[in-house]
Scaffold this active site. Structure first.
Site, PDB file in Angstrom:
ATOM      1  N   TYR A  22     -17.796  -2.065  99.941  1.00  0.00           N
ATOM      2  CA  TYR A  22     -17.765  -3.149  98.951  1.00  0.00           C
ATOM      3  C   TYR A  22     -18.032  -2.587  97.551  1.00  0.00           C
ATOM      4  CZ  TYR A  22     -19.886  -6.697  95.982  1.00  0.00           C
ATOM      5  OH  TYR A  22     -20.220  -7.476  94.907  1.00  0.00           O
ATOM      6  N   ASN A  26     -28.140 -12.355 102.574  1.00  0.00           N
ATOM      7  CA  ASN A  26     -28.953 -12.119 101.386  1.00  0.00           C
ATOM      8  C   ASN A  26     -30.297 -12.822 101.478  1.00  0.00           C
ATOM      9  OD1 ASN A  26     -25.839 -12.301  99.962  1.00  0.00           O
ATOM     10  ND2 ASN A  26     -27.051 -10.454  99.789  1.00  0.00           N
ATOM     11  N   SER A  36     -20.713  -5.035  89.954  1.00  0.00           N
ATOM     12  CA  SER A  36     -21.992  -5.212  90.645  1.00  0.00           C
ATOM     13  C   SER A  36     -22.911  -4.025  90.397  1.00  0.00           C
ATOM     14  CB  SER A  36     -21.716  -5.313  92.148  1.00  0.00           C
ATOM     15  OG  SER A  36     -22.907  -5.187  92.865  1.00  0.00           O
ATOM     16  N   LYS A  67     -15.676  -2.149  93.891  1.00  0.00           N
ATOM     17  CA  LYS A  67     -16.068  -2.518  92.512  1.00  0.00           C
ATOM     18  C   LYS A  67     -15.916  -1.309  91.590  1.00  0.00           C
ATOM     19  CE  LYS A  67     -17.202  -6.810  93.189  1.00  0.00           C
ATOM     20  NZ  LYS A  67     -16.374  -7.874  92.623  1.00  0.00           N
TER      21      LYS A  67
HETATM   22  N1  UFG Z   1     -33.946  -8.638 102.493  1.00  0.00           N
HETATM   23  C1  UFG Z   1     -34.878  -8.891 103.463  1.00  0.00           C
HETATM   24  N2  UFG Z   1     -34.555  -9.781 104.443  1.00  0.00           N
HETATM   25  C2  UFG Z   1     -33.353 -10.428 104.497  1.00  0.00           C
HETATM   26  C3  UFG Z   1     -32.394 -10.160 103.485  1.00  0.00           C
HETATM   27  C4  UFG Z   1     -32.718  -9.249 102.496  1.00  0.00           C
HETATM   28  O1  UFG Z   1     -35.969  -8.317 103.450  1.00  0.00           O
HETATM   29  O2  UFG Z   1     -33.136 -11.205 105.436  1.00  0.00           O
HETATM   30  C5  UFG Z   1     -34.281  -7.691 101.413  1.00  0.00           C
HETATM   31  C6  UFG Z   1     -33.307  -6.520 101.328  1.00  0.00           C
HETATM   32  O3  UFG Z   1     -33.712  -5.501 102.225  1.00  0.00           O
HETATM   33  C7  UFG Z   1     -33.412  -6.138  99.859  1.00  0.00           C
HETATM   34  C8  UFG Z   1     -33.690  -7.473  99.158  1.00  0.00           C
HETATM   35  O4  UFG Z   1     -34.172  -8.352 100.175  1.00  0.00           O
HETATM   36  O5  UFG Z   1     -34.508  -5.295  99.669  1.00  0.00           O
HETATM   37  C9  UFG Z   1     -32.453  -8.071  98.542  1.00  0.00           C
HETATM   38  O6  UFG Z   1     -31.432  -8.118  99.527  1.00  0.00           O
HETATM   39  P1  UFG Z   1     -30.073  -8.946  99.346  1.00  0.00           P
HETATM   40  O7  UFG Z   1     -29.289  -8.774 100.601  1.00  0.00           O
HETATM   41  O8  UFG Z   1     -30.391 -10.324  98.911  1.00  0.00           O
HETATM   42  O9  UFG Z   1     -29.360  -8.228  98.116  1.00  0.00           O
HETATM   43  P2  UFG Z   1     -28.955  -6.697  97.930  1.00  0.00           P
HETATM   44  O10 UFG Z   1     -29.824  -6.140  96.852  1.00  0.00           O
HETATM   45  O11 UFG Z   1     -28.905  -5.953  99.194  1.00  0.00           O
HETATM   46  O12 UFG Z   1     -27.448  -6.855  97.493  1.00  0.00           O
HETATM   47  C10 UFG Z   1     -27.072  -7.793  96.510  1.00  0.00           C
HETATM   48  C11 UFG Z   1     -25.677  -8.306  96.783  1.00  0.00           C
HETATM   49  C12 UFG Z   1     -24.675  -7.236  96.574  1.00  0.00           C
HETATM   50  C13 UFG Z   1     -24.854  -6.584  95.264  1.00  0.00           C
HETATM   51  C14 UFG Z   1     -26.267  -6.104  95.102  1.00  0.00           C
HETATM   52  C15 UFG Z   1     -26.492  -5.570  93.732  1.00  0.00           C
HETATM   53  O13 UFG Z   1     -25.582  -8.773  98.113  1.00  0.00           O
HETATM   54  O14 UFG Z   1     -23.393  -7.824  96.602  1.00  0.00           O
HETATM   55  O15 UFG Z   1     -27.150  -7.211  95.293  1.00  0.00           O
HETATM   56  O16 UFG Z   1     -27.816  -5.267  93.535  1.00  0.00           O
HETATM   57  F1  UFG Z   1     -24.031  -5.533  95.180  1.00  0.00           F
END
Ligand code: UFG
Length: 352
Positions: free
Chosen positions: A149, A199, A125, A153
């Site tokens: 997590y 997510n 990841s 990885k």
């Molecule tokens: N976000 C929001 N509101 C939400 C959910 C997310 O604003 O309800 C924002 C987060 O703050 C972030 C972006 O949307 O800025 C993406 O968030 P995600 O939770 O969709 O994804 P992440 O980038 O946090 O994490 C994902 C996977 C991980 C992986 C990572 C690698 O969940 O498993 O990408 O970049 F490791």
């Protein structure tokens, strides 16, 4: 890869199996079905018109894994997805994460060693990069994850790398995914998170079908063009094709190689809200709230190594990715649920 060899996919009741079957590869799946359903297997068979060979097995059970390998002596490589995958949850139950993801992988690698299978594609990841100093991120960027997590990885990457260093006949592709998004274009297969989605895209699609009132946008004071955080959203089918390309690369006996699987294009949260609203055909409600602890400003891939060495490039644009997600979500508002009392598909063999 010769037609007589099979690929073992762990944790694999999903898109990658479709791409492998479409490429006429023989596939054997092991999955404990904690995060997947029999219905996913039925849908894979429906999409490809092929039967799958599926074992209900937990990779922590090395004896059962060995039985699968012995049942299929033609398995010559493994694509390893099985594992727990929620960043937030990993901070609450770290032991479960370390046990499942690290011990589970070691059990798999030991079983592979015992039967002489030495080629592995591992789903890592982008979270291994932590808060990266270089954007877009090359594979040479220092790694250092900020949550349990991500550390699983990172540690598994090290275990596999050490194994390849010690044994030159082992080959591994460590695939660092950026943010997977979208669904299968057929509308038959997509993500269905249990409970409240963590997510962005699954949450947004539940806002669109009316299960959630509005999206909370975490943080509007990031140093970006609209103040919201940037991620590299990669279409799930493109991501699956990246695995196929990596599997083929292992035939060159490259040793241990890392690849970023991303588009090279970053989008802010608000850009994603607007892109998905466009696919749905109406503005989706959101509210700007505080940053989510642990989030970083920008995770955008430099995918040029994968582009060059794997001859692979992400092709699906955001518009199509958002359309596929909405197609899936609107056709399957409750995801893939097995009906109570449903018999497993014929192809399922239960070793648990
Ligand atoms: N976000 C929001 N509101 C939400 C959910 C997310 O604003 O309800 C924002 C987060 O703050 C972030 C972006 O949307 O800025 C993406 O968030 P995600 O939770 O969709 O994804 P992440 O980038 O946090 O994490 C994902 C996977 C991980 C992986 C990572 C690698 O969940 O498993 O990408 O970049 F490791």
């Amino acid at each position: 890869m010769s037609q007589s060899s099979s690929v073992l996919v762990t944790g694999g009741a999903g898109y990658i199996v479709i791409e492998l079957l479409n490429d006429n590869q023989q596939v054997v799946i092991v999955d404990n079905l904690v995060n997947a359903s029999y219905e996913a297997i039925r849908r894979i068979e429906q999409i490809t018109g092929k039967k799958v060979t599926f074992y209900k097995v937990d990779i922590l059970d090395k004896k059962a894994l060995l039985q699968v390998f012995r049942q299929h002596p033609d398995i010559s490589s493994v694509i390893h997805f099985a594992g727990l995958k929620a960043v937030g949850e990993s901070t609450q139950i770290p032991l479960d994460y370390y046990y499942n993801n690290i011990t589970g992988t070691i059990s798999l690698l030991q079983a592979m060693k015992e039967v002489g299978v030495k080629d592995i594609v591992f789903s890592s990841s982008a979270t291994v990069y932590g808060d990266p100093p270089i954007i877009p991120i090359p594979e040479t960027c220092p790694i250092g994850s900020t949550n349990p997590y991500g550390r699983t990885k990172q540690f598994v990457e090290s275990v596999i790398r050490d194994l390849c260093t010690a044994n030159k006949d082992w080959n591994a592709a460590l695939l660092r995914y950026f943010n997977p998004a979208g669904a299968h274009p057929s509308g038959l297969l997509g993500e269905n998170p249990l409970g409240i989605p963590n997510n962005l895209m699954p949450y947004l699609s539940q806002v669109a079908i009316g299960k959630r009132e509005f999206l909370s946008v975490y943080g509007s004071d990031y140093p970006t063009k609209d103040g919201t955080a940037i991620r590299d959203y990669i279409n799930v089918v493109d991501l699956s094709r990246g695995h196929l390309a990596a599997l083929k690369k292992l035939a060159d006996k490259p040793g241990c190689v890392e690849y970023n699987l991303g588009t090279g294009h970053g989008s802010t949260v608000l850009e994603m809200v607007h892109a998905f609203s466009k696919a749905v055909g109406r503005d989706l409600p959101y509210q700007l709230v505080d940053r989510r602890p642990g989030d970083v400003t920008n995770l955008t891939a430099n995918p040029s190594k994968a582009n060059k060495e794997l001859n692979w490039k992400a092709q699906v644009d955001l518009e199509e990715t958002c359309a596929s997600l909405w197609n899936w979500q609107s056709k399957n508002p409750n995801g893939l649920e097995d009906c109570p009392g449903d018999a497993p598909p014929e192809s399922v063999i239960n070793y648990l």
